[in-house]
Design a protein around this motif. Structure first.
Motif, PDB file in Angstrom:
ATOM      1  N   LYS A   2      -8.316  -4.186   5.331  1.00 35.18           N
ATOM      2  CA  LYS A   2      -7.014  -4.209   4.684  1.00 35.18           C
ATOM      3  C   LYS A   2      -6.835  -5.475   3.851  1.00 35.18           C
ATOM      4  O   LYS A   2      -7.060  -6.580   4.331  1.00 35.18           O
ATOM      5  N   PHE A  57      -0.234   1.801  -2.240  1.00 37.61           N
ATOM      6  CA  PHE A  57      -1.449   1.945  -1.432  1.00 37.61           C
ATOM      7  C   PHE A  57      -2.569   2.493  -2.296  1.00 37.61           C
ATOM      8  O   PHE A  57      -2.410   3.490  -2.985  1.00 37.61           O
ATOM      9  N   ARG A  59      -7.254   2.611  -2.513  1.00 36.80           N
ATOM     10  CA  ARG A  59      -8.471   2.570  -1.688  1.00 36.80           C
ATOM     11  C   ARG A  59      -9.687   2.352  -2.585  1.00 36.80           C
ATOM     12  O   ARG A  59      -9.763   2.853  -3.698  1.00 36.80           O
ATOM     13  N   TYR A  69      -8.668  -1.049   1.930  1.00 42.38           N
ATOM     14  CA  TYR A  69      -7.354  -0.448   1.773  1.00 42.38           C
ATOM     15  C   TYR A  69      -6.463  -1.508   1.141  1.00 42.38           C
ATOM     16  O   TYR A  69      -6.310  -2.600   1.684  1.00 42.38           O
ATOM     17  N   PHE A  71      -2.824  -2.772  -0.181  1.00 39.09           N
ATOM     18  CA  PHE A  71      -1.383  -2.604  -0.026  1.00 39.09           C
ATOM     19  C   PHE A  71      -0.678  -3.565  -0.971  1.00 39.09           C
ATOM     20  O   PHE A  71      -0.846  -4.779  -0.858  1.00 39.09           O
ATOM     21  N   ALA A  90      -4.441  -7.601   8.206  1.00 40.05           N
ATOM     22  CA  ALA A  90      -5.060  -7.828   6.896  1.00 40.05           C
ATOM     23  C   ALA A  90      -6.166  -8.867   7.005  1.00 40.05           C
ATOM     24  O   ALA A  90      -6.012  -9.884   7.680  1.00 40.05           O
TER      25      ALA A  90
END
Length: 180
Positions: A2, A57, A59, A69, A71, A90
């Motif tokens: 993340k 979001f 990817r 991922y 964010f 994260a």
């Protein structure tokens, strides 16, 4: 894995996620209203008509086992309460900066330092640029924090920011220790 993209209102977080994601990003863009104009300072972002109200979001698949991922956090002060939740789990973060409004990035850096989340700073190209030393001094950045120039609209430029973050994360791992 993340990664969080944060920064002030209108710095290009949604644009960065969109430019680099391999999928059509999920976003929570909403049309700005006159009511929001009274709450959010739109003076630094003329012509802005939409805003993120939760998060973006995206990817990027690195290989069969590793996926990034992304964010993108909302930038308005009224949504900052979401940031600490987005930081949970994260690996690191990108602080996106508009050099015309450097002070809008102070809170983002403060929150990441408070959460002990490693980060890089990327100055999005809006045409006004200061020297990296001037930006570093204005943000009171630790010398170990990478500072890059970027164009969030460009996939290649956004990829370079992500690569710089990954390299920064790896440089913090003591030699000889396995990387998770």
């Amino acid at each position: 894995m993340k990664i969080v993209v944060i920064g002030g209102f209108g710095v290009g977080k949604t644009t960065l996620v969109r430019s680099v994601s391999e999928i059509r990003p999920l976003d929570t863009e909403a049309t700005m209203t006159d009511v929001g104009t009274d709450v959010d300072d739109t003076s630094g972002v003329p012509g802005k008509s939409t805003t993120t109200v939760a998060f973006d979001f995206g990817r990027i698949t690195l290989d069969e086992e590793h996926v990034l991922y992304l964010f993108g956090a909302p930038g308005q002060q009224r949504f900052w309460f979401l940031w600490d939740r987005l930081f949970a789990g994260a690996l690191g973060a990108i602080v996106l900066v508009d050099q015309r409004r450097i002070s809008d990035s102070w809170y983002a850096i403060d929150r990441l330092e408070h959460q002990n989340t490693p980060f890089v700073v990327a100055c999005n190209d809006f045409g006004d640029s200061h020297s990296p030393d001037t930006v570093r001094a204005a943000l009171d950045l630790d010398p170990a924090v990478p500072l890059l120039m970027c164009d969030a609209r460009s996939r290649e430029s956004s990829k370079q920011v992500l690569i710089a973050l990954v390299e920064h994360l790896y440089s913090a791992v003591p030699q000889g220790e396995p990387v998770a």
